[in-house]
Design an enzyme around this catalytic site. Sequence first.
Site, short mmCIF file in Angstrom:
data_model
loop_
_atom_site.label_atom_id
_atom_site.label_comp_id
_atom_site.label_asym_id
_atom_site.label_seq_id
_atom_site.Cartn_x
_atom_site.Cartn_y
_atom_site.Cartn_z
N LYS A 177 0.88 -1.17 0.00
CA LYS A 177 0.00 0.00 0.00
C LYS A 177 0.91 1.21 0.00
O LYS A 177 1.44 1.62 1.03
CB LYS A 177 -0.87 -0.03 1.26
CG LYS A 177 -2.21 0.66 1.14
CD LYS A 177 -2.18 2.06 0.57
CE LYS A 177 -1.97 3.14 1.60
NZ LYS A 177 -1.75 4.48 1.00
N THR A 235 0.34 7.85 12.99
CA THR A 235 -0.34 6.82 12.18
C THR A 235 0.05 5.43 12.71
O THR A 235 -0.79 4.53 12.78
CB THR A 235 0.04 6.91 10.69
OG1 THR A 235 0.13 8.28 10.31
CG2 THR A 235 -0.94 6.20 9.80
N GLY A 236 1.31 5.27 13.06
CA GLY A 236 1.78 4.00 13.61
C GLY A 236 1.02 3.61 14.86
O GLY A 236 0.65 2.45 15.05
N GLU A 253 8.33 1.42 11.60
CA GLU A 253 9.48 2.31 11.38
C GLU A 253 8.91 3.72 11.36
O GLU A 253 8.25 4.11 10.39
CB GLU A 253 10.18 1.98 10.06
CG GLU A 253 10.82 0.60 10.02
CD GLU A 253 12.00 0.48 10.96
OE1 GLU A 253 12.62 1.51 11.30
OE2 GLU A 253 12.31 -0.65 11.37
N CYS A 287 13.31 10.45 7.61
CA CYS A 287 13.06 10.01 8.99
C CYS A 287 14.28 10.24 9.87
O CYS A 287 14.15 10.66 11.01
CB CYS A 287 12.66 8.55 9.01
SG CYS A 287 13.85 7.46 8.24
N GLU A 387 8.96 16.33 15.05
CA GLU A 387 9.55 16.01 13.74
C GLU A 387 8.93 16.98 12.73
O GLU A 387 7.77 16.85 12.36
CB GLU A 387 9.22 14.57 13.36
CG GLU A 387 9.90 14.18 12.07
CD GLU A 387 9.49 12.80 11.59
OE1 GLU A 387 8.30 12.48 11.60
OE2 GLU A 387 10.40 12.05 11.18
P1 NAD Z 1 1.93 8.73 7.02
O1 NAD Z 1 1.90 8.05 8.35
O2 NAD Z 1 1.01 9.85 6.79
O3 NAD Z 1 1.63 7.68 5.86
C1 NAD Z 1 2.39 6.48 5.69
C2 NAD Z 1 1.54 5.46 4.96
O4 NAD Z 1 0.46 5.08 5.81
C3 NAD Z 1 0.91 5.95 3.67
O5 NAD Z 1 0.93 4.91 2.73
C4 NAD Z 1 -0.50 6.28 4.10
O6 NAD Z 1 -1.42 6.22 3.03
C5 NAD Z 1 -0.76 5.17 5.11
N1 NAD Z 1 -1.81 5.44 6.10
C6 NAD Z 1 -2.27 6.63 6.52
N2 NAD Z 1 -3.23 6.45 7.46
C7 NAD Z 1 -3.36 5.11 7.64
C8 NAD Z 1 -4.17 4.30 8.48
N3 NAD Z 1 -5.04 4.81 9.34
N4 NAD Z 1 -4.03 2.96 8.40
C9 NAD Z 1 -3.12 2.42 7.57
N5 NAD Z 1 -2.34 3.13 6.73
C10 NAD Z 1 -2.44 4.47 6.77
O7 NAD Z 1 3.45 9.14 6.80
P2 NAD Z 1 4.05 9.98 5.59
O8 NAD Z 1 3.64 11.41 5.78
O9 NAD Z 1 3.75 9.29 4.31
O10 NAD Z 1 5.61 9.81 5.84
C11 NAD Z 1 6.36 10.62 6.69
C12 NAD Z 1 6.62 9.94 8.02
O11 NAD Z 1 7.25 8.68 7.80
C13 NAD Z 1 7.56 10.72 8.90
O12 NAD Z 1 7.10 10.69 10.22
C14 NAD Z 1 8.87 9.94 8.80
O13 NAD Z 1 9.74 10.08 9.88
C15 NAD Z 1 8.37 8.56 8.69
N6 NAD Z 1 9.40 7.70 8.12
C16 NAD Z 1 10.04 6.78 8.91
C17 NAD Z 1 11.08 5.97 8.37
C18 NAD Z 1 11.83 4.96 9.21
O14 NAD Z 1 12.52 4.11 8.65
N7 NAD Z 1 11.74 5.01 10.53
C19 NAD Z 1 11.42 6.13 7.03
C20 NAD Z 1 10.76 7.11 6.27
C21 NAD Z 1 9.74 7.87 6.81
#
Ligand code: NAD
Length: 485
Positions: A177, A235-236, A253, A287, A387
Amino acid sequence: MLVQLDQAKNFIDGQWRSALSEATMESFNPATGEVIGLSPKSGVEDMKIAIAAARTAFESSDWKSNSTRRSDALMQWAQKLIDRKEELARLLTRENGKSIRESRIELSACIDTLKYYAGMARSVFGRSINLSATSYGIIDKDPIGVVAIISPWNWPAMLMIREIAPALAAGNTVILKPASRTPLISVALVSLIDGVKEFPPGTVNIVTGPGALIGNELALNGDVDAISFTGDTSTGKTLMKQAAEKVKKLALELGGKSPNILFADANLAKAIPILAKSIFITAGQMCFAGSRVIVHESIHQQVVEGLKIEAEKLKVGNGIDEDTDMGPVISESQLQSVLQYCEIGKQEAKLITGGKRLTGGIYDQGYFLEPTIFDEVPLESRLAQDEIFGPVLAIQVFKDEEEAIALANGTIFGLAAGVWTQDVSRAMRVAKKVQAGTVWINSYNKNYPQTEFGGYKESGLGRTRGIEGLMEYTETKHINIEFDE
Ligand code: NAD
């Protein structure tokens, strides 16, 4: 490759499909605001079909038991990507905004990761232990089953491949996804395996669409055995609550607020350009961006001046131009969010450079920000705690080692850190005390498929990359055997 790069489709059970509703989403170029392509705006029913396909592929093909097949499949994917790398790098830059140089680096990292796990697919080792004269325990490693991989937009190619490669190597089938901002590059990467006979239909599926809707289905559907999520910490947390319903295996992550700690004896000629790169890469949307510099008071002014020079010499522009150092941020809303942090910074800290939207000429079409540095940022300020996910660096000053460690550990995050000193004992002492999944000593942003990566505290759960990254995608089974003397 049966799908056009600008007309993405879902890939389910080896077939290209539109959303059942025929609805589509637009992808934008963040540098120009232009629509560059369409992808399916899928719903829950589309996702259910993909989950069923992944389940059938897991149960009925030899994928889970044929490690040679898996190894060959991943190696072929790597080769297809080598052949199409430049074309896909350009798509990545157009959809994400990052500089073309960065896109090439990202795709090279994907190739390296696919090759590494192609090798590892044949080495999913368990253990055995002799328990008595007549018994052994065999600690066996099974694939988990159907794995959902949810990825973000900032490094959309690498962060998807980083999870899919070990998940497949371990014998699982997957549903991807991708982020709604970067579906084109994600689908393009999957399209490389179309027609590769080593992948049984349904082994790799991709479904594009709104995360809260179809991501939710992945969390709740009983046919999904595990979820790997890379994205925002909030979101996590939502996903973790949803996945609790069926006690799903979960790897997270998440975000970071990573510090670079500079002691008085740091090699500043080496450190300062690396520090600037570590925050301004991908316009700070990384990240493990080095978003804080924690500097000893004796070299404070020198470091501030050095970083200011580095920030001001960056060429900000359309990522597709070869000489661009920093592209735009991903969207208008991201830009506005970063500007709000700049306003907080102007009140709570000292602005050294930047802090504004870039305007005029090409800048008026996209989401361009000045590389920004704030000095003397108090630990309790949101500038030091949140962040920001933009090109904003927060500098903090310390007097002694203890204070440096307290500042470094003073956030909810624990993803990465840098320690800069010539004193090896100090470097190791501090590296051991910093709560972070990765600590670089006299370097930053060095990542390899063979070294584990992940977060302490609210930066995540589990580890990606390396052997642990492979084992995240396995179940452990103890088979106990008794034999006659
Ligand atoms: P996000 O949490 O908004 O979205 C990530 C993914 O989750 C997308 O595919 C989104 O469509 C999906 N999503 C959104 N809501 C959801 C839900 N309720 N249930 C399931 N899936 C859902 O994050 P983003 O804005 O796309 O990315 C930026 C974030 O990612 C930053 O916080 C960054 O630090 C983090 N990140 C972490 C790592 C790591 O390895 N630790 C790497 C890259 C990015």
